[in-house]
Design an enzyme around this catalytic site. Structure first.
Site, PDB file in Angstrom:
ATOM      1  N   ARG A  16       0.834  -1.198   0.000  1.00  0.00           N
ATOM      2  CA  ARG A  16       0.000   0.000   0.000  1.00  0.00           C
ATOM      3  C   ARG A  16       0.868   1.248   0.000  1.00  0.00           C
ATOM      4  O   ARG A  16       1.819   1.351   0.770  1.00  0.00           O
ATOM      5  CB  ARG A  16      -0.927   0.013   1.217  1.00  0.00           C
ATOM      6  CG  ARG A  16      -2.114   0.939   1.053  1.00  0.00           C
ATOM      7  CD  ARG A  16      -3.126   0.759   2.177  1.00  0.00           C
ATOM      8  NE  ARG A  16      -3.667  -0.588   2.258  1.00  0.00           N
ATOM      9  CZ  ARG A  16      -4.744  -0.912   2.971  1.00  0.00           C
ATOM     10  NH1 ARG A  16      -5.389   0.027   3.641  1.00  0.00           N
ATOM     11  NH2 ARG A  16      -5.172  -2.151   3.014  1.00  0.00           N
ATOM     12  N   SER A 100      -8.434   0.092   0.093  1.00  0.00           N
ATOM     13  CA  SER A 100      -9.502  -0.038   1.081  1.00  0.00           C
ATOM     14  C   SER A 100     -10.089   1.328   1.424  1.00  0.00           C
ATOM     15  O   SER A 100     -10.644   1.997   0.574  1.00  0.00           O
ATOM     16  CB  SER A 100      -8.979  -0.758   2.321  1.00  0.00           C
ATOM     17  OG  SER A 100     -10.014  -1.012   3.241  1.00  0.00           O
ATOM     18  N   HIS A 101      -9.925   1.745   2.685  1.00  0.00           N
ATOM     19  CA  HIS A 101     -10.536   2.994   3.153  1.00  0.00           C
ATOM     20  C   HIS A 101      -9.570   4.172   3.080  1.00  0.00           C
ATOM     21  O   HIS A 101      -9.940   5.289   3.470  1.00  0.00           O
ATOM     22  CB  HIS A 101     -10.998   2.826   4.601  1.00  0.00           C
ATOM     23  CG  HIS A 101      -9.868   2.502   5.536  1.00  0.00           C
ATOM     24  ND1 HIS A 101      -9.418   1.217   5.719  1.00  0.00           N
ATOM     25  CD2 HIS A 101      -9.094   3.300   6.321  1.00  0.00           C
ATOM     26  CE1 HIS A 101      -8.420   1.227   6.589  1.00  0.00           C
ATOM     27  NE2 HIS A 101      -8.199   2.472   6.953  1.00  0.00           N
ATOM     28  N   LYS A 110      -3.815  -6.406  -2.438  1.00  0.00           N
ATOM     29  CA  LYS A 110      -4.084  -7.498  -1.513  1.00  0.00           C
ATOM     30  C   LYS A 110      -3.954  -8.800  -2.308  1.00  0.00           C
ATOM     31  O   LYS A 110      -4.601  -8.953  -3.346  1.00  0.00           O
ATOM     32  CB  LYS A 110      -5.486  -7.390  -0.915  1.00  0.00           C
ATOM     33  CG  LYS A 110      -5.692  -6.176  -0.017  1.00  0.00           C
ATOM     34  CD  LYS A 110      -7.090  -6.169   0.584  1.00  0.00           C
ATOM     35  CE  LYS A 110      -7.280  -4.990   1.527  1.00  0.00           C
ATOM     36  NZ  LYS A 110      -8.634  -4.980   2.143  1.00  0.00           N
ATOM     37  N   ASP A 242     -16.956  -0.267   3.676  1.00  0.00           N
ATOM     38  CA  ASP A 242     -15.751   0.497   3.404  1.00  0.00           C
ATOM     39  C   ASP A 242     -15.469   0.496   1.903  1.00  0.00           C
ATOM     40  O   ASP A 242     -16.260  -0.021   1.111  1.00  0.00           O
ATOM     41  CB  ASP A 242     -14.566  -0.038   4.219  1.00  0.00           C
ATOM     42  CG  ASP A 242     -14.136  -1.449   3.832  1.00  0.00           C
ATOM     43  OD1 ASP A 242     -14.905  -2.133   3.141  1.00  0.00           O
ATOM     44  OD2 ASP A 242     -13.024  -1.862   4.230  1.00  0.00           O
ATOM     45  N   ASP A 244     -13.450  -0.962  -0.302  1.00  0.00           N
ATOM     46  CA  ASP A 244     -13.406  -2.182  -1.110  1.00  0.00           C
ATOM     47  C   ASP A 244     -14.473  -3.179  -0.694  1.00  0.00           C
ATOM     48  O   ASP A 244     -14.492  -4.311  -1.168  1.00  0.00           O
ATOM     49  CB  ASP A 244     -12.022  -2.819  -1.062  1.00  0.00           C
ATOM     50  CG  ASP A 244     -11.563  -3.195   0.343  1.00  0.00           C
ATOM     51  OD1 ASP A 244     -12.059  -2.600   1.319  1.00  0.00           O
ATOM     52  OD2 ASP A 244     -10.703  -4.088   0.476  1.00  0.00           O
ATOM     53  N   ASP A 246     -15.211  -4.995   1.851  1.00  0.00           N
ATOM     54  CA  ASP A 246     -15.019  -6.260   2.561  1.00  0.00           C
ATOM     55  C   ASP A 246     -15.426  -6.147   4.022  1.00  0.00           C
ATOM     56  O   ASP A 246     -15.559  -7.154   4.713  1.00  0.00           O
ATOM     57  CB  ASP A 246     -13.581  -6.773   2.429  1.00  0.00           C
ATOM     58  CG  ASP A 246     -12.539  -5.834   3.024  1.00  0.00           C
ATOM     59  OD1 ASP A 246     -12.871  -4.667   3.322  1.00  0.00           O
ATOM     60  OD2 ASP A 246     -11.381  -6.266   3.171  1.00  0.00           O
ATOM     61  N   ARG A 247     -15.639  -4.915   4.503  1.00  0.00           N
ATOM     62  CA  ARG A 247     -16.109  -4.714   5.874  1.00  0.00           C
ATOM     63  C   ARG A 247     -17.504  -4.095   5.851  1.00  0.00           C
ATOM     64  O   ARG A 247     -17.798  -3.253   5.001  1.00  0.00           O
ATOM     65  CB  ARG A 247     -15.165  -3.796   6.658  1.00  0.00           C
ATOM     66  CG  ARG A 247     -13.832  -4.437   6.992  1.00  0.00           C
ATOM     67  CD  ARG A 247     -13.016  -3.535   7.890  1.00  0.00           C
ATOM     68  NE  ARG A 247     -12.675  -2.282   7.237  1.00  0.00           N
ATOM     69  CZ  ARG A 247     -12.490  -1.129   7.888  1.00  0.00           C
ATOM     70  NH1 ARG A 247     -12.665  -1.065   9.188  1.00  0.00           N
ATOM     71  NH2 ARG A 247     -12.157  -0.042   7.226  1.00  0.00           N
ATOM     72  N   HIS A 329     -14.423  -7.157  10.315  1.00  0.00           N
ATOM     73  CA  HIS A 329     -14.046  -8.223   9.390  1.00  0.00           C
ATOM     74  C   HIS A 329     -14.672  -9.513   9.905  1.00  0.00           C
ATOM     75  O   HIS A 329     -14.525  -9.858  11.085  1.00  0.00           O
ATOM     76  CB  HIS A 329     -12.528  -8.391   9.333  1.00  0.00           C
ATOM     77  CG  HIS A 329     -11.831  -7.364   8.508  1.00  0.00           C
ATOM     78  ND1 HIS A 329     -11.892  -7.345   7.134  1.00  0.00           N
ATOM     79  CD2 HIS A 329     -11.046  -6.316   8.855  1.00  0.00           C
ATOM     80  CE1 HIS A 329     -11.176  -6.336   6.664  1.00  0.00           C
ATOM     81  NE2 HIS A 329     -10.650  -5.693   7.691  1.00  0.00           N
TER      82      HIS A 329
END
Length: 453
Positions: A16, A100-101, A110, A242, A244, A246-247, A329
């Site tokens: 990242r 992500s965020h 990832k 978020d 992407d 995933d949360r 998660h």
């Protein structure tokens, strides 16, 4: 090529950095080549989020993999859990381009092995980074021997999730979803299509500049729009994803945020009803209520460190059916031990729609204690401040210490955990107690100790 300081770019679980200063197309191509080498892949699957830089980075990663003889399947726009679905369903190593965020100027990668198995520092990321460093010095040899194909996995991803949770017979629910201009705006319409849900969408336009608010629901200020809209609509609940997707965070009918530990307990109870006696993973800063609910429902709770690679490893080692973290998660054995906020959201919808009580009443059985949430403090010496906390409580009766992840101090009435950040000069404090007054007293006393430099 970007100024490739890999020590700043390669984190504990992913890659990242700022685009294009730290991560650009040239470097993404080298990571693709290294990923193909380390995984020994005959084929890989690559997806990306809605950030402006993501499509070109994903294409470059695929080119790097094909230069090492691997075929690449590009699935285009997707959520991170949709990439995990593709990795699991196709049994291929995968890479997701997302930060992500993080703010718009960031991007990242990832990665996972076939079957969505994690890639972290101890499971391949260190080797990938070393190969990238070597190639930076020598150049990228090899010809483009592999082939690139494109595949749409959104519909099968949605069908797979809906096959795991039956929502066909629930009462009709009104749900507000805040996608934060992230990938939930892409996935939610397909996943929810045809279900007995009245969907009120917020910020579903894909926009990697995040014009409305950061796509980080862990920060309470980013939930305010959703909370207000749930009340204005008289909705049964709200969901916030978020960047992407995933949360997933949950807001009840009163506009109150639901602690992720309560969602973990609810889903654990539902999963244990299907598979009695199974193991459920929780990290060490989830609420006391989680292991209690697991035991009450005939399961075996297993406590682990914070972080998805640790959760996934314990899932695989123990054969656990489910795992949850305070950061929202949620991990499922039925989803290749990978995390998917969307599947957790479907469980919440099924539980709520299967009865007549409001969400706040449904979850009251799982919200048993008072928690501080995570509080960060900037310090110059993390180890010294943690030892100061240990010394502050060492002489008291009924105090136990453990060092599984940072420092945890436990008594019969409260616990606290202090953990160092891996990337910043921060200490992270979490406190939980049997009542709000005790929690506040322990929180304030511990913060005073941490910040007394």
């Amino acid at each position: 090529m970007a100024d490739a300081d890999l020590s700043q770019l390669v984190k504990a679980y992913d890659v990242r950095g700022v685009y294009p200063d730290q991560l650009d197309e040239g470097l993404a191509e080298l990571f693709g080549a290294a990923f193909a080498e380390v995984t020994e892949a005959r084929e890989i699957v690559v997806g990306h989020d809605m950030r402006p830089s993501s499509p070109a980075l994903a294409d470059s990663f695929a080119r790097g993999a094909t230069a090492r003889g691997a075929d690449a399947t590009l699935i285009g726009l997707c959520s991170t859990d949709q990439l995990y679905y593709a990795s699991g369903a196709l049994d291929l190593p995968g890479a997701m381009f997302t930060a992500s965020h993080n703010p718009a100027r960031y991007n990242g990668i990832k990665m996972c092995r076939a079957g969505a198995a994690p890639v972290g520092q101890d499971t391949g990321l260190r080797e990938i980074s070393a190969r990238v460093a070597e190639t930076l010095a020598t150049g990228l040899p090899g010809s483009r021997a592999g082939r690139i194909a494109r595949k749409d996995t959104l519909a099968p991803y949605a069908a797979y999730l809906r096959g795991l949770v039956d929502l066909t017979a629930i009462r009709r629910l009104k749900v507000v979803v805040d996608a934060g201009n992230g990938m939930a705006g892409h996935t939610v319409p397909t996943v929810f299509e045809g279900l007995p849900l009245d969907l009120v969408p917020m910020y579903f336009e894909l926009d990697g500049t995040f014009p409305n608010h950061e796509a980080n629901p862990l920060d309470p200020k980013n939930l305010r729009d959703l909370q207000a809209r749930v009340l204005a609509e008289g909705a049964d609940l709200g969901l916030a994803f978020d960047g992407d997707a995933d949360r997933c965070f949950v807001v009840d009918e009163r506009g109150e945020g639901v602690p992720p530990s309560a969602v973990t307990a609810l889903v654990a109870a539902r999963e244990l009803a299907k598979r009695p006696g199974s193991t459920v993973i929780h990290n060490l800063i989830t609420s006391w209520s989680v292991p209690e609910v697991v035991r009450e429902n005939g399961g075996v709770p297993v406590r682990t460190r914070v972080g998805h690679s640790f959760i996934k490893q314990e899932m695989a080692r123990t054969g656990a059916i489910f795992g949850g973290e305070h950061s929202a998660h949620y991990y499922f054995r039925d989803f290749w031990n990978a995390d998917t906020g969307m599947l957790a959201a479907l469980h919440v919808l099924a539980a709520l729609g299967g009865g007549e009580v409001p969400l706040s009443s449904l979850l009251s059985a799982y919200e048993r204690y008072s928690g501080s949430g995570e509080i960060n403090s900037t310090v110059t010496d993390q180890r010294a401040r943690m030892e100061a906390v240990r010394e502050a409580y060492a002489g008291r009766d009924d105090v136990a210490f453990d060092d599984l992840d940072g420092l945890t101090v436990t008594t019969k009435d409260w616990w606290l955990n202090v953990r160092p950040s891996n990337t910043e000069p921060l200490l992270r404090l979490n406190v939980e107690a049997r009542d709000a007054e005790t929690m506040a007293a322990v929180r304030d006393e511990t913060l005073k100790t941490i910040r007394a430099e």
